[in-house]
Design an enzyme around this catalytic site. Structure first.
Site, mmCIF file in Angstrom:
data_model
loop_
_atom_site.group_PDB
_atom_site.id
_atom_site.type_symbol
_atom_site.label_atom_id
_atom_site.label_comp_id
_atom_site.label_asym_id
_atom_site.label_seq_id
_atom_site.Cartn_x
_atom_site.Cartn_y
_atom_site.Cartn_z
ATOM 1 C CB SER A 170 1.407 15.730 37.125
ATOM 2 O OG SER A 170 2.671 16.184 36.729
ATOM 3 C CE1 TYR A 195 -0.600 20.367 35.783
ATOM 4 C CE2 TYR A 195 1.648 19.586 36.034
ATOM 5 C CZ TYR A 195 0.367 19.403 35.558
ATOM 6 O OH TYR A 195 0.052 18.260 34.870
HETATM 7 N N1 LIG Z 1 1.000 15.704 28.714
HETATM 8 C C1 LIG Z 1 1.748 15.470 29.775
HETATM 9 O O1 LIG Z 1 2.971 15.313 29.671
HETATM 10 C C2 LIG Z 1 1.144 15.375 31.140
HETATM 11 C C3 LIG Z 1 1.984 15.034 32.210
HETATM 12 C C4 LIG Z 1 1.439 14.949 33.478
HETATM 13 C C5 LIG Z 1 0.092 15.160 33.687
HETATM 14 N N2 LIG Z 1 -0.697 15.510 32.647
HETATM 15 C C6 LIG Z 1 -2.122 15.747 32.920
HETATM 16 O O2 LIG Z 1 -2.888 14.990 32.019
HETATM 17 C C7 LIG Z 1 -4.101 15.674 31.703
HETATM 18 C C8 LIG Z 1 -4.221 15.836 30.196
HETATM 19 O O3 LIG Z 1 -3.083 16.553 29.729
HETATM 20 P P1 LIG Z 1 -2.836 16.901 28.213
HETATM 21 O O4 LIG Z 1 -1.379 16.821 27.986
HETATM 22 O O5 LIG Z 1 -3.783 16.144 27.368
HETATM 23 O O6 LIG Z 1 -3.218 18.441 28.240
HETATM 24 P P2 LIG Z 1 -4.161 19.277 27.278
HETATM 25 O O7 LIG Z 1 -4.017 20.694 27.704
HETATM 26 O O8 LIG Z 1 -3.894 18.933 25.868
HETATM 27 O O9 LIG Z 1 -5.592 18.726 27.662
HETATM 28 C C9 LIG Z 1 -6.384 19.273 28.694
HETATM 29 C C10 LIG Z 1 -7.701 19.687 28.065
HETATM 30 O O10 LIG Z 1 -8.537 20.159 29.118
HETATM 31 C C11 LIG Z 1 -9.226 21.289 28.659
HETATM 32 N N3 LIG Z 1 -9.589 22.070 29.846
HETATM 33 C C12 LIG Z 1 -8.781 22.817 30.636
HETATM 34 N N4 LIG Z 1 -9.488 23.360 31.636
HETATM 35 C C13 LIG Z 1 -10.772 22.937 31.462
HETATM 36 C C14 LIG Z 1 -11.964 23.169 32.156
HETATM 37 N N5 LIG Z 1 -12.017 23.958 33.240
HETATM 38 N N6 LIG Z 1 -13.103 22.572 31.724
HETATM 39 C C15 LIG Z 1 -13.087 21.787 30.614
HETATM 40 N N7 LIG Z 1 -11.985 21.551 29.907
HETATM 41 C C16 LIG Z 1 -10.835 22.127 30.324
HETATM 42 C C17 LIG Z 1 -8.289 22.009 27.727
HETATM 43 O O11 LIG Z 1 -8.980 22.806 26.785
HETATM 44 C C18 LIG Z 1 -7.556 20.856 27.072
HETATM 45 O O12 LIG Z 1 -8.136 20.512 25.828
HETATM 46 C C19 LIG Z 1 -4.026 16.994 32.460
HETATM 47 O O13 LIG Z 1 -4.713 16.834 33.673
HETATM 48 C C20 LIG Z 1 -2.551 17.186 32.716
HETATM 49 O O14 LIG Z 1 -2.328 17.966 33.858
HETATM 50 C C21 LIG Z 1 -0.215 15.614 31.372
#
Ligand SMILES: NC(=O)c1ccc[n+]([C@@H]2O[C@H](COP(=O)([O-])OP(=O)(O)OC[C@H]3O[C@@H](n4cnc5c(N)ncnc54)[C@H](O)[C@@H]3O)[C@@H](O)[C@H]2O)c1
Length: 376
Positions: A170, A195
């Site tokens: 991130s 985080y």
């Molecule tokens: N969206 C952003 O702006 C952003 C920015 C930086 C990093 N990220 C990273 O990208 C990745 C995806 O983010 P996103 O925006 O799609 O978030 P999101 O919350 O929509 O997707 C994450 C998914 O992981 C699932 N999850 C959480 N813990 C879990 C576990 N222990 N076992 C199985 N499933 C689990 C959740 O139910 C969710 O559907 C994450 O790692 C997030 O930290 C996202």
């Protein structure tokens, strides 16, 4: 491999780059997705579901095994909606469960023997890590450790094992770094939220496992990803919900924040490109790499709100005469937040000839249109 350090004209074809200046054709990728089994964690999540969809549509892969624990951090209906399309493909298999469940992860690896692993499951969000830190340790630390261990043991008894581990990091790892744009060469030792600390730890864990067990790994530092069916906990979506209900939106740091907003389709292209190229050994012989994926164009929070308002009106989510000023409150900075995010994407451009480029207006327009359809 793309050659560095000189000006050239290139075009990208499916798996290679043609360099007209030198008359050369050189391969950008070293890993075929065709015929492969891919394990995607967080498959019902915003980014995960979009990546699965693109792989199922555009790449001739054997199977995607997607896992998600479907937690209720935000509206589970959205996760189900995203999954609905994926499960219509015969070569998509969904497993409901947690990556923190070591036995389950080991079983999946034993049964499906994934060639490529894309770890996106995590507890996301900066502010929630203040109120519910346990979720971050469980999913982001223990969960990621289980994935690394499973990758490590995938090579047991001479098996071919995992060819590439790609995982989400991130932009929050940059904390309150002053130097912008943020480069992957910068020091990131001062996280300002749990985080961010878990994401930086993931990079450190991955490095150790890449070094010890020769797992090719690539970490991706995403910058504020947004788009249709995105995350309701993020500003563009949360603001829309609140404005529609006639509530007041809070604009942090009195609007003095800048974000490098990155449209979901650009993230998908970036991730799929990266999946196809395992890192070359670095100066220490470790096949480990980290990239920024961001728009490389930070937008002021007040401008962002302005564009969002206009697009919500254009999409008829809100009426033309909506009194936006009466529903805005400028408030101080929140703990764990940072003033600016700004991605240096030179390495992405050098290695893949690709840079996110969807404008904020275009991206918010597509979001507003989707919102109108989905909620009416
Ligand atoms: N969206 C952003 O702006 C952003 C920015 C930086 C990093 N990220 C990273 O990208 C990745 C995806 O983010 P996103 O925006 O799609 O978030 P999101 O919350 O929509 O997707 C994450 C998914 O992981 C699932 N999850 C959480 N813990 C879990 C576990 N222990 N076992 C199985 N499933 C689990 C959740 O139910 C969710 O559907 C994450 O790692 C997030 O930290 C996202």
């Amino acid at each position: 491999m793309i050659l560095h350090g000189f000006v050239r004209v290139t075009i990208k074809v499916r798996n290679s780059c043609v360099d007209f200046k030198k008359g050369m054709v050189f391969s950008m990728y070293n890993l075929e997705l065709k015929g492969k089994t891919i394990f995607v964690t967080g498959a019902a999540g915003f980014i995960g579901s979009n990546i699965c969809k693109a792989l199922l549509k555009d790449e001739d892969i054997k199977l995607i095994v997607g896992i998600d624990n479907m937690n209720d951090y935000y509206d589970v209906n959205l996760k189900e909606y995203r999954l609905k399309e994926l499960v219509s493909y015969n070569n998509f298999k969904f497993v409901k469960g947690s990556i923190a469940d070591k036995a389950l992860i080991d079983n999946i690896f034993n049964e499906y023997k994934p060639d490529i692993v894309v770890n996106l499951a995590a507890q996301a969000g900066v502010r929630y890590s203040i109120t519910n830190p346990d979720a971050y340790i469980e999913s982001n630390m223990l969960g990621f450790y289980n994935i690394l261990e499973a990758c490590r043991h995938s090579y047991d008894n001479g098996a071919k094992g995992v060819e590439h581990l790609v995982y989400a990091s991130s932009s929050s790892v940059y904390g309150t770094n002053k130097k912008i744009p943020y480069s992957t060469q910068d020091k990131v030792d001062n996280p300002v939220s749990l985080y961010a600390a878990t994401k930086k730890s993931n990079e450190l864990f991955a490095h150790a496992y890449s070094k010890l067990y020769n797992i090719p790994s690539t970490g991706l530092r995403f910058f504020t990803v947004y788009g249709p069916a995105g995350r309701p906990d993020m500003a563009y979506f949360g603001f829309t919900n609140k404005l529609l209900k006639g509530e007041t939106i809070q604009i942090f740091n009195y609007g003095n924040c800048k974000r490098d907003f990155t449209y979901i389709d650009d993230i998908v292209t970036g991730v799929v490109n990266v999946m196809k190229k395992t890192p070359d050994p670095n100066e220490n012989g470790v096949r480990y790499k980290v990239y920024n994926i961001g728009n490389n164009q930070p937008e002021n929070l007040l401008d962002f709100v302005d564009i969002l308002q206009q697009e919500l009106v254009n999409a008829e989510v809100l009426p033309k005469d909506y009194d936006f000023e009466a529903h805005k409150e400028l408030v101080p900075m929140q703990p764990g937040d940072v003033e600016i995010t700004y991605a240096d994407v030179d390495e992405l451009v050098n290695d893949f000839g690709f840079k996110p480029d969807t404008s904020l207006r275009e991206g918010l327009r597509r979001f507003a249109k989707w919102y109108k359809e989905f909620y009416s």
